[in-house]
Design a protein around this motif. Structure first.
Motif, PDB file in Angstrom:
ATOM      1  N   TRP A 145       0.830  -1.218   0.000  1.00  0.00           N
ATOM      2  CA  TRP A 145       0.000   0.000   0.000  1.00  0.00           C
ATOM      3  C   TRP A 145       0.860   1.262   0.000  1.00  0.00           C
ATOM      4  O   TRP A 145       0.607   2.207  -0.742  1.00  0.00           O
ATOM      5  N   PHE A 146       1.894   1.267   0.855  1.00  0.00           N
ATOM      6  CA  PHE A 146       2.757   2.448   0.929  1.00  0.00           C
ATOM      7  C   PHE A 146       3.499   2.658  -0.384  1.00  0.00           C
ATOM      8  O   PHE A 146       3.661   3.803  -0.847  1.00  0.00           O
ATOM      9  N   TRP A 147       3.937   1.588  -1.026  1.00  0.00           N
ATOM     10  CA  TRP A 147       4.667   1.675  -2.292  1.00  0.00           C
ATOM     11  C   TRP A 147       3.781   2.273  -3.378  1.00  0.00           C
ATOM     12  O   TRP A 147       4.193   3.186  -4.115  1.00  0.00           O
ATOM     13  N   HIS A 148       2.561   1.784  -3.492  1.00  0.00           N
ATOM     14  CA  HIS A 148       1.679   2.293  -4.546  1.00  0.00           C
ATOM     15  C   HIS A 148       1.131   3.682  -4.217  1.00  0.00           C
ATOM     16  O   HIS A 148       0.813   4.449  -5.131  1.00  0.00           O
ATOM     17  N   ARG A 149       1.003   3.987  -2.941  1.00  0.00           N
ATOM     18  CA  ARG A 149       0.622   5.359  -2.606  1.00  0.00           C
ATOM     19  C   ARG A 149       1.736   6.325  -3.001  1.00  0.00           C
ATOM     20  O   ARG A 149       1.462   7.442  -3.457  1.00  0.00           O
ATOM     21  N   TRP A 150       2.982   5.927  -2.851  1.00  0.00           N
ATOM     22  CA  TRP A 150       4.102   6.771  -3.288  1.00  0.00           C
ATOM     23  C   TRP A 150       4.058   6.983  -4.795  1.00  0.00           C
ATOM     24  O   TRP A 150       4.285   8.098  -5.279  1.00  0.00           O
ATOM     25  N   MET A 151       3.741   5.912  -5.537  1.00  0.00           N
ATOM     26  CA  MET A 151       3.644   6.063  -6.986  1.00  0.00           C
ATOM     27  C   MET A 151       2.472   6.972  -7.366  1.00  0.00           C
ATOM     28  O   MET A 151       2.558   7.745  -8.326  1.00  0.00           O
ATOM     29  N   TRP A 152       1.386   6.882  -6.622  1.00  0.00           N
ATOM     30  CA  TRP A 152       0.237   7.711  -6.944  1.00  0.00           C
ATOM     31  C   TRP A 152       0.525   9.193  -6.715  1.00  0.00           C
ATOM     32  O   TRP A 152       0.022  10.058  -7.418  1.00  0.00           O
ATOM     33  N   ARG A 153       1.342   9.488  -5.733  1.00  0.00           N
ATOM     34  CA  ARG A 153       1.644  10.887  -5.413  1.00  0.00           C
ATOM     35  C   ARG A 153       2.976  11.342  -6.000  1.00  0.00           C
ATOM     36  O   ARG A 153       3.497  12.383  -5.603  1.00  0.00           O
ATOM     37  N   HIS A 154       3.517  10.560  -6.937  1.00  0.00           N
ATOM     38  CA  HIS A 154       4.778  10.934  -7.567  1.00  0.00           C
ATOM     39  C   HIS A 154       4.586  12.231  -8.353  1.00  0.00           C
ATOM     40  O   HIS A 154       3.589  12.401  -9.074  1.00  0.00           O
ATOM     41  N   PRO A 155       5.508  13.173  -8.244  1.00  0.00           N
ATOM     42  CA  PRO A 155       5.288  14.475  -8.911  1.00  0.00           C
ATOM     43  C   PRO A 155       5.312  14.409 -10.424  1.00  0.00           C
ATOM     44  O   PRO A 155       4.775  15.301 -11.084  1.00  0.00           O
ATOM     45  N   VAL A 156       5.921  13.379 -11.009  1.00  0.00           N
ATOM     46  CA  VAL A 156       6.051  13.302 -12.469  1.00  0.00           C
ATOM     47  C   VAL A 156       5.216  12.165 -13.046  1.00  0.00           C
ATOM     48  O   VAL A 156       4.505  12.345 -14.043  1.00  0.00           O
ATOM     49  N   LYS A 157       5.262  10.998 -12.436  1.00  0.00           N
ATOM     50  CA  LYS A 157       4.669   9.806 -13.034  1.00  0.00           C
ATOM     51  C   LYS A 157       3.333   9.407 -12.412  1.00  0.00           C
ATOM     52  O   LYS A 157       2.880   8.283 -12.601  1.00  0.00           O
ATOM     53  N   GLN A 158       2.716  10.260 -11.697  1.00  0.00           N
ATOM     54  CA  GLN A 158       1.396   9.959 -11.156  1.00  0.00           C
ATOM     55  C   GLN A 158       0.361   9.918 -12.286  1.00  0.00           C
ATOM     56  O   GLN A 158       0.554  10.543 -13.329  1.00  0.00           O
ATOM     57  N   PRO A 159      -0.730   9.185 -12.130  1.00  0.00           N
ATOM     58  CA  PRO A 159      -1.736   9.105 -13.198  1.00  0.00           C
ATOM     59  C   PRO A 159      -2.414  10.450 -13.421  1.00  0.00           C
ATOM     60  O   PRO A 159      -2.676  11.197 -12.474  1.00  0.00           O
ATOM     61  N   VAL A 160      -2.692  10.737 -14.665  1.00  0.00           N
ATOM     62  CA  VAL A 160      -3.360  11.991 -14.990  1.00  0.00           C
ATOM     63  C   VAL A 160      -4.822  11.945 -14.580  1.00  0.00           C
ATOM     64  O   VAL A 160      -5.379  12.922 -14.082  1.00  0.00           O
ATOM     65  N   ASN A 161      -5.458  10.800 -14.775  1.00  0.00           N
ATOM     66  CA  ASN A 161      -6.866  10.637 -14.431  1.00  0.00           C
ATOM     67  C   ASN A 161      -7.003   9.853 -13.131  1.00  0.00           C
ATOM     68  O   ASN A 161      -6.045   9.279 -12.613  1.00  0.00           O
ATOM     69  N   LEU A 162      -8.223   9.831 -12.592  1.00  0.00           N
ATOM     70  CA  LEU A 162      -8.555   9.060 -11.389  1.00  0.00           C
ATOM     71  C   LEU A 162      -7.721   9.477 -10.184  1.00  0.00           C
ATOM     72  O   LEU A 162      -7.386   8.649  -9.328  1.00  0.00           O
ATOM     73  N   ASP A 163      -7.410  10.768 -10.083  1.00  0.00           N
ATOM     74  CA  ASP A 163      -6.598  11.212  -8.956  1.00  0.00           C
ATOM     75  C   ASP A 163      -7.381  11.277  -7.651  1.00  0.00           C
ATOM     76  O   ASP A 163      -6.788  11.414  -6.574  1.00  0.00           O
ATOM     77  N   ASP A 164      -8.721  11.160  -7.704  1.00  0.00           N
ATOM     78  CA  ASP A 164      -9.523  11.212  -6.495  1.00  0.00           C
ATOM     79  C   ASP A 164      -9.892   9.830  -5.962  1.00  0.00           C
ATOM     80  O   ASP A 164     -10.533   9.728  -4.909  1.00  0.00           O
ATOM     81  N   VAL A 165      -9.471   8.767  -6.654  1.00  0.00           N
ATOM     82  CA  VAL A 165      -9.877   7.429  -6.247  1.00  0.00           C
ATOM     83  C   VAL A 165      -9.296   7.011  -4.897  1.00  0.00           C
ATOM     84  O   VAL A 165     -10.010   6.429  -4.073  1.00  0.00           O
ATOM     85  N   PRO A 166      -8.016   7.248  -4.585  1.00  0.00           N
ATOM     86  CA  PRO A 166      -7.513   6.832  -3.262  1.00  0.00           C
ATOM     87  C   PRO A 166      -8.290   7.435  -2.104  1.00  0.00           C
ATOM     88  O   PRO A 166      -8.599   6.743  -1.130  1.00  0.00           O
TER      89      PRO A 166
END
Length: 582
Positions: A145-166
């Motif tokens: 969970w912590f690993w994927h949360r870091w990827m979700w909040r990455h300043p460059v490679k975070q997803p453009v869409n679905l940013d409100d899902v977490p």
């Protein structure tokens, strides 16, 4: 042929690219889950004391080693490939990247939280806690969970869409876990306070142990909810997904819980006064859980209704409509049950406690749902114009009318079936009224709901018709007969009526301008007069004739035409005397 090939190639390439991304992210998800399962199995054997590593469960150890040593490196390699490709903006904007993070985030959060809370609750009780299995699962999935949360909040490679899902996933899971666990804990505490210690089963665990276990889950769920709602910024997100979660969980689910608990509380209190067919201990058995459900549900319901006041008008309106819908269902159910019980008493005046209990159940549902519906719906303050009708109300009216109509139809079919069964079958099985009283009560309640909402829908439609522009859609086609180029007239007619304008040039114009054309140039109000001549005319097709001038003002005549095409009458005489064209 070449143009066709150039058009088909990008479509095929796009489909293949989407399929490639789907397969890639599905494989990555499966490998991450496999590696986490294998690693948690190895940690479980490491934490278990007093056991030889492979002597008791060789197959389980082999599975864990295979999942960890094969699935783990493959997952890491595939993740490295995906992570490098995310330098491309198109890959970050792809739906697959956001969906993968959504799925793995939800799974890891749920498994890690459930394992850690289950481990903490296992220490409360007379049995020896088995902490190493939930601890290994909790640690591994918390790391995922912590690993994927870091990827979700990455300043460059975070997803453009679905940013409100977490935020939505964590908020909904934490709220549901905390609320239902709080109901369990408070219900157990109130049950002991109401019925006393005599209600406990001899030889069972102490009453406070189950309450404390539920309290642990309630605190853990509340922490997860607080982290995502406040710390994670879910409260500040103004997206459609957050609004849907707020209404569906915070208002709909919480409202059902609160109204259901309140109805059971009223039912138990009415039974203690009018229906003491059982012992007081049995009558009060559901009271503690009902009070807890009503209290916790009302608290969650109230909080989200207050939070909804700071959101859009559509969200606030949806919250009120959902509230009124829940209360309406409770009140209508109460009406149907009351009619059912009244008919049962009419059939058998000496009805026993079963009919009395049924009547009290309907009254309690009506007493709870009726006032809430009246307060949320405000039937005496319905909007009288289109400007004040809240968004979504017409959709709500159609949905409620449709559901109630379907229920009424099903009840009517059941009544018909019971009627023919009574006529054709053995009449010794009870009276006809006794057979149809349940569907008849449902039919009356659903019919009342359907009739009321259909009347409201017709009134809203009348408001819509009154608010529509007076000249809109009254004329479909205008045939303009004039002597010159009537560009200003055509534009004005189309803007005023929305009709399609066809221009016919007058044959008597000759080589020079007619007085009508001169009037068009010299008379400033000709356009306004032409539009005014069409006002109040309702016809599919209108013939508008301008000129010749009578004195200083051009003569204007608007002639409504029949909707039937006159060409078929022309064709009838075409063979005998074809028109002469000059």
């Amino acid at each position: 042929m070449n143009a066709t090939v150039r058009t088909a190639v990008p479509a095929a390439g796009s489909a293949l690219l989407t399929l490639r991304r789907l397969i890639l992210y599905v494989l990555l998800f499966a490998l991450v889950v496999i590696a986490a399962i294998g690693l948690s199995g190895l940690l479980e054997r490491l934490f278990s004391t007093g056991a030889v590593l492979a002597s008791t469960d060789v197959a389980g150890l082999a599975r864990s080693l295979a999942f960890t040593l094969i699935g783990g490196p493959l997952a890491g390699l595939l993740w490295w490939v995906v992570w490098r490709r995310l330098d491309d903006a198109a890959e970050r904007a792809a739906a697959g990247w956001g969906l993968y993070l959504t799925a793995i985030y939800a799974v890891s959060l749920i498994v890690a939280t459930s394992s850690l809370l289950g481990m903490a609750a296992s220490f409360i009780g007379p049995q020896e806690p088995l902490w190493y299995s939930p601890l290994s699962n909790g640690l591994v999935w918390a790391a995922v969970w912590f690993w994927h949360r870091w990827m979700w909040r990455h300043p460059v490679k975070q997803p453009v869409n679905l940013d409100d899902v977490p935020a939505v996933v964590g908020t909904v899971f934490g709220l549901l876990t905390g609320a239902f666990s709080a109901i369990t804990a408070l219900g157990g505490l109130l049950d002991v306070a109401i019925r006393g210690f005599t209600s406990l089963t001899p030889g069972a665990e102490a009453w406070w142990q189950s309450v404390l276990r539920a309290l642990v889950w309630a605190i853990g769920g509340s922490i997860v909810w607080w982290w995502h709602w406040f710390k994670g910024g879910g409260r500040k997100l103004e997206t459609a997904l957050v609004d849907v979660a707020l209404i569906s969980v915070g208002i709909f689910a919480a409202g059902i819980t609160a109204l259901g608990g309140a109805a059971v509380v009223v039912f138990v209190l009415l039974r203690t006064v009018f229906d003491r067919g059982e012992s007081m201990n049995e009558l009060l058995a559901p009271l503690g859980s009902a009070v807890a459900a009503a209290a916790v549900g009302a608290l969650v319901w109230r909080y989200h209704r207050v939070s909804g006041t700071h959101r859009s008008v559509a969200t606030r309106s949806a919250g009120r409509l959902v509230t009124s819908g829940i209360a309406l269902a409770a009140a209508a159910s109460g009406i149907g049950v009351v009619i059912n019980a009244a008919l049962a008493m009419a059939v058998s005046p000496l009805a026993g406690s079963g009919t009395r209990t049924l009547l009290l159940g309907g009254i309690s549902s009506l007493l709870v749902g009726g006032p809430v519906w009246w307060r949320a719906w405000k039937p005496g303050l319905q909007p009288q114009s289109m400007d004040v009708i809240p968004p979504g109300k017409r959709v709500y009216l159609v949905v409620v009318f449709g559901i109630s109509a379907v229920v009424a139809l099903v009840a009517l079919l059941v009544i018909g079936y019971r009627l023919f069964e009574f006529i054709l079958g053995d009449v010794s099985g009870g009276s006809l009224l006794d057979r149809i009283r349940a569907p008849l009560g449902l039919l009356v309640a659903a019919g009342l709901v359907a009739a009321y909402h259909f009347a409201l829908w017709r009134r809203e439609r009348a408001h819509l018709a009154a608010a529509a522009p007076s000249g809109a859609h009254t004329i479909e086609r205008v045939t303009l007969v004039t002597a010159s180029d009537p560009e200003a007239l055509s534009t004005a007619i189309t803007a005023a009526t929305g009709a399609k304008v066809t221009v016919w040039r007058r044959a008597d114009a000759g080589n020079g301008p007619l007085p009508a054309e001169a009037a068009l140039r010299s008379e400033p109000g000709l356009v306004e007069r032409a539009v005014s001549a069409l006002s109040g005319v309702t016809a599919a097709s209108v013939l508008l004739v301008i000129g010749p001038a009578a004195g200083r003002a051009a003569r204007i005549e608007a002639i409504p035409l029949e909707t039937e095409e006159p060409s078929r009458y022309w064709r009838r005489e075409a063979a005998a005397s074809p028109p002469e064209i000059k």
